[in-house]
Design an enzyme around this catalytic site. Structure first.
Site, PDB file in Angstrom:
ATOM      1  N   ASP A 122       0.860  -1.185   0.000  1.00 41.47           N
ATOM      2  CA  ASP A 122       0.000   0.000   0.000  1.00 41.47           C
ATOM      3  C   ASP A 122       0.895   1.233   0.000  1.00 41.47           C
ATOM      4  O   ASP A 122       1.893   1.269   0.721  1.00 41.47           O
ATOM      5  CB  ASP A 122      -0.883   0.005   1.256  1.00 41.47           C
ATOM      6  CG  ASP A 122      -2.079  -0.903   1.064  1.00 41.47           C
ATOM      7  OD1 ASP A 122      -2.452  -1.117  -0.114  1.00 41.47           O
ATOM      8  OD2 ASP A 122      -2.608  -1.408   2.062  1.00 41.47           O
ATOM      9  N   LYS A 189       1.616  15.115 -13.764  1.00 39.38           N
ATOM     10  CA  LYS A 189       0.678  16.184 -13.448  1.00 39.38           C
ATOM     11  C   LYS A 189      -0.702  15.561 -13.157  1.00 39.38           C
ATOM     12  O   LYS A 189      -0.896  14.403 -13.539  1.00 39.38           O
ATOM     13  CB  LYS A 189       0.631  17.215 -14.581  1.00 39.38           C
ATOM     14  CG  LYS A 189       0.324  16.625 -15.960  1.00 39.38           C
ATOM     15  CD  LYS A 189      -1.083  16.733 -16.335  1.00 39.38           C
ATOM     16  CE  LYS A 189      -1.705  15.558 -16.888  1.00 39.38           C
ATOM     17  NZ  LYS A 189      -3.072  15.459 -17.060  1.00 39.38           N
ATOM     18  N   HIS A 219       3.680  15.407 -20.574  1.00 39.33           N
ATOM     19  CA  HIS A 219       4.122  14.627 -21.734  1.00 39.33           C
ATOM     20  C   HIS A 219       3.992  15.410 -23.044  1.00 39.33           C
ATOM     21  O   HIS A 219       4.618  15.070 -24.034  1.00 39.33           O
ATOM     22  CB  HIS A 219       3.404  13.267 -21.805  1.00 39.33           C
ATOM     23  CG  HIS A 219       1.995  13.312 -22.299  1.00 39.33           C
ATOM     24  ND1 HIS A 219       0.928  13.576 -21.489  1.00 39.33           N
ATOM     25  CD2 HIS A 219       1.467  13.118 -23.539  1.00 39.33           C
ATOM     26  CE1 HIS A 219      -0.182  13.541 -22.210  1.00 39.33           C
ATOM     27  NE2 HIS A 219       0.109  13.267 -23.446  1.00 39.33           N
ATOM     28  N   ASP A 276      -6.940  19.205 -15.475  1.00 43.25           N
ATOM     29  CA  ASP A 276      -6.405  18.014 -16.145  1.00 43.25           C
ATOM     30  C   ASP A 276      -5.481  18.378 -17.306  1.00 43.25           C
ATOM     31  O   ASP A 276      -4.385  17.841 -17.426  1.00 43.25           O
ATOM     32  CB  ASP A 276      -7.577  17.148 -16.639  1.00 43.25           C
ATOM     33  CG  ASP A 276      -7.110  15.835 -17.256  1.00 43.25           C
ATOM     34  OD1 ASP A 276      -6.116  15.271 -16.754  1.00 43.25           O
ATOM     35  OD2 ASP A 276      -7.739  15.356 -18.221  1.00 43.25           O
ATOM     36  N   HIS A 281      -0.870  21.047 -20.283  1.00 45.82           N
ATOM     37  CA  HIS A 281      -0.637  20.915 -21.729  1.00 45.82           C
ATOM     38  C   HIS A 281      -0.918  22.225 -22.492  1.00 45.82           C
ATOM     39  O   HIS A 281      -0.136  22.647 -23.330  1.00 45.82           O
ATOM     40  CB  HIS A 281      -1.516  19.821 -22.327  1.00 45.82           C
ATOM     41  CG  HIS A 281      -1.376  18.477 -21.659  1.00 45.82           C
ATOM     42  ND1 HIS A 281      -0.234  18.078 -21.010  1.00 45.82           N
ATOM     43  CD2 HIS A 281      -2.245  17.436 -21.538  1.00 45.82           C
ATOM     44  CE1 HIS A 281      -0.405  16.857 -20.528  1.00 45.82           C
ATOM     45  NE2 HIS A 281      -1.614  16.442 -20.825  1.00 45.82           N
ATOM     46  N   LYS A 371     -13.847  17.087 -23.716  1.00 44.33           N
ATOM     47  CA  LYS A 371     -14.036  15.638 -23.934  1.00 44.33           C
ATOM     48  C   LYS A 371     -15.350  15.443 -24.675  1.00 44.33           C
ATOM     49  O   LYS A 371     -16.250  16.300 -24.611  1.00 44.33           O
ATOM     50  CB  LYS A 371     -14.135  14.922 -22.588  1.00 44.33           C
ATOM     51  CG  LYS A 371     -12.872  15.012 -21.740  1.00 44.33           C
ATOM     52  CD  LYS A 371     -12.076  13.736 -21.820  1.00 44.33           C
ATOM     53  CE  LYS A 371     -10.897  13.757 -20.875  1.00 44.33           C
ATOM     54  NZ  LYS A 371      -9.750  13.010 -21.389  1.00 44.33           N
TER      55      LYS A 371
HETATM   56  C1  BG6 Z   1      -3.716  13.612 -20.178  1.00 48.75           C
HETATM   57  C2  BG6 Z   1      -5.073  13.836 -19.568  1.00 48.75           C
HETATM   58  O1  BG6 Z   1      -2.731  14.339 -19.512  1.00 48.75           O
HETATM   59  O2  BG6 Z   1      -3.744  14.034 -21.527  1.00 48.75           O
HETATM   60  C3  BG6 Z   1      -6.140  13.091 -20.349  1.00 48.75           C
HETATM   61  O3  BG6 Z   1      -5.061  13.391 -18.226  1.00 48.75           O
HETATM   62  C4  BG6 Z   1      -6.066  13.455 -21.809  1.00 48.75           C
HETATM   63  O4  BG6 Z   1      -7.431  13.367 -19.837  1.00 48.75           O
HETATM   64  C5  BG6 Z   1      -4.659  13.310 -22.330  1.00 48.75           C
HETATM   65  O5  BG6 Z   1      -6.935  12.567 -22.498  1.00 48.75           O
HETATM   66  C6  BG6 Z   1      -4.500  13.827 -23.735  1.00 48.75           C
HETATM   67  O6  BG6 Z   1      -3.220  13.469 -24.160  1.00 48.75           O
HETATM   68  P1  BG6 Z   1      -2.959  12.969 -25.629  1.00 48.75           P
HETATM   69  O7  BG6 Z   1      -1.519  12.599 -25.643  1.00 48.75           O
HETATM   70  O8  BG6 Z   1      -3.898  11.815 -25.871  1.00 48.75           O
HETATM   71  O9  BG6 Z   1      -3.293  14.144 -26.468  1.00 48.75           O
END
Ligand code: BG6
Length: 505
Positions: A122, A189, A219, A276, A281, A371
């Site tokens: 855990d 994140k 990313h 999110d 991003h 989304k």
């Molecule tokens: C993530 C989010 O960081 O990025 C997700 O948590 C999102 O909700 C995703 O779908 C989008 O990333 P990508 O690489 O699919 O554009």
């Protein structure tokens, strides 16, 4: 800059194919990455059986392995709550890799899986970290030296605090020797949920780890197409002189998704779209498209320029916030698994933002994400001002004669530039033509964002990771919206639509 400075940065490089109209240039290959490190390295995935591990980390580690980019001596330790044996974990890894169709030979797969082990525990149980420490000792005995330790937190943010504390209490936050081996922590994140929680998390991290041990992941920064924007802007003479408020009318940055929240209802319900993807991003895309030339290439100069842009964002005026933001929720969200029936969490946002600096003052930036929309598309569109008076036939007076640069991030990857050209023939008609640069499909040298993240962390290169200044500046801006946008309506929109039909023009 450490080891990393000896390796060419990705933005010294050009994409693998360039199409300008009908003209094709020769392929210019990307530089292959090298063997990551000669020191044995243990990668610990905390949350090893979760979605991120299954979809991204395990396939990326395997791909790095078959491309010989992992250190020769390495071990993967999967750490999770589930009761799994080493064998179960290896089967799980095998399936995860198969699901992503990574091209491989069976022998490579067997060898790779032989490096993987599982540890049940855990995240808030200190004893589990004692067991982890025991696994480290056993591995280092096999390696015959103090190895590198990479601790990847692939867990929901609510566990961060207790994981950091437990790692420190079990003496796992510092390297086992001063001479060889490092210990680094990779954090996903969202890093906090507002400016206060981000600051307190940062204070704690700063107390337990040194900044060069901390790798905060976004990313998007590791995406090849994002890195190429800097090359495009700063390695070509013709764009920088017009990259300012004198020539640019507006910039739109969008990350649109077709999928809903899928199995992540509980996480998403708590976080919402703005935390999110907005805080990270979208703001990083904004930073890359607008930042100043960093001068000599280096980790600090690039991170400093990104941070400067994010901290120059002007908080939207509290009394007129509805003119600056739109928030929405798709119809059906409240029926998703683990989502409250009366949830007011946004699944869509659109923000009109301004920067307080000489280059960009007065230019609106539209940041949009959602989304369950009609299409999946991530792109940045730069709209140029029109030439006055218009050099066009009288019939065109009502049309807008703009140049539009579009940086396509996904699903298409490339850059297109819309120009005006004279139509051939006897008339005076003019028409639009697109010059397109496509990254091209399937170059073997292309690197997935998570491979890049893992590779750069092993190399000790923090350029594509978010600095503490960037995190703080991003949360300051986002918190100014979160605190006030409850005054605005939560617009419902149909799944598969373009989002709420509310204008911010
Ligand atoms: C993530 C989010 O960081 O990025 C997700 O948590 C999102 O909700 C995703 O779908 C989008 O990333 P990508 O690489 O699919 O554009």
């Amino acid at each position: 800059m450490g080891i990393a400075s000896k390796r060419p940065r990705a933005w010294d490089l050009t994409g693998d194919r360039c199409n300008v109209g009908m003209m094709e240039k020769n392929e210019i290959p990307l530089m292959p990455l090298g063997r990551a490190s000669s020191v044995p390295t243990i990668v610990v995935i905390l949350g090893a059986t979760g979605d991120l591990s299954r979809k991204k980390l395990i396939p990326s580690l395997f791909d790095l392995y078959i491309r010989k980019h992992l250190p020769e001596g390495f071990r993967i330790i999967g750490f999770s709550r589930g009761m799994l044996s080493d064998e179960d974990f290896r089967n799980f890894m095998h399936k995860s890799i198969d699901a992503q169709s990574v091209d491989h030979k069976q022998r490579d797969m067997d060898d790779f899986l032989g490096h993987a082990f599982y540890l049940q525990g855990d995240f808030d149980d200190l004893n589990a970290y004692g067991k982890l420490s025991g696994s480290f000792l056993a591995a280092d005995k096999d390696f015959g030296r103090c190895s590198n330790k990479l601790l990847y937190l692939a867990v929901p943010p609510k566990y961060y605090e207790s994981i950091f504390q437990n790692l420190a209490s079990a003496y796992l936050s510092s390297p086992c020797s001063d001479e060889t081996g490092w210990t680094r922590v990779l954090v996903e994140k969202p890093f906090g949920r507002d400016i206060d929680t981000a600051r307190s998390l940062d204070r704690m991290l700063g107390h337990l780890f040194r900044e060069e041990q901390i790798f905060r992941i976004d990313h998007y920064l590791a995406r090849e197409t994002l890195q190429n924007i800097l090359t495009f802007r700063f390695s070509n003479t013709i764009f920088e002189p017009v990259w300012n408020n004198k020539y640019i009318e507006k910039i739109e940055i969008r990350l649109l998704e077709k999928i809903g929240v899928e199995m992540r209802g509980a996480f998403y319900e708590d976080i919402g779209a703005l935390r999110d993807v907005g805080q990270n991003h979208l703001l990083q895309m904004l930073a890359i498209i607008t930042m100043d030339h960093p001068g000599p290439l280096g980790v600090d100069s690039i991170r400093r320029e990104r941070a400067k842009i994010i901290s120059s964002l002007i908080p939207p005026p509290v009394n007129a916030i509805k003119d600056s933001v739109v928030r929405g929720q798709y119809i059906g969200f409240t029926g998703e698994k683990d989502v409250h029936a009366d949830s007011a969490t946004e699944t869509y946002f659109r923000i009109k933002a301004y920067l307080d600096n000489d280059r960009w003052r007065g230019v609106p930036f539209y940041l949009e994400s959602g989304k369950a929309l009609k299409e999946k598309k991530t792109e940045i569109a730069v709209y140029f001002k029109e030439i006055e008076p218009c050099f066009c036939p009288g019939s065109h007076k009502e049309r807008r004669h703009q140049n539009i640069f579009t940086f396509k991030i996904q699903p298409d990857e490339g850059i297109s530039i819309r120009f005006w050209a004279r139509q051939p023939g006897l008339g005076e008609e003019i028409e639009t033509r697109d010059f397109a640069f496509n990254y091209g499909e399937g170059s073997k040298l292309r690197t997935d964002a998570y491979e890049r993240v893992l590779y750069d962390c092993i190399q000790g290169d923090q350029t594509l990771f978010v600095s503490t200044d960037e995190v703080t500046a991003a949360w300051e801006y986002i918190t100014s919206i979160l605190n006030n946008w409850v005054r605005t309506e939560l617009h419902k929109y149909q799944k598969g639509s373009g989002g709420p039909e509310v204008s911010l023009e």
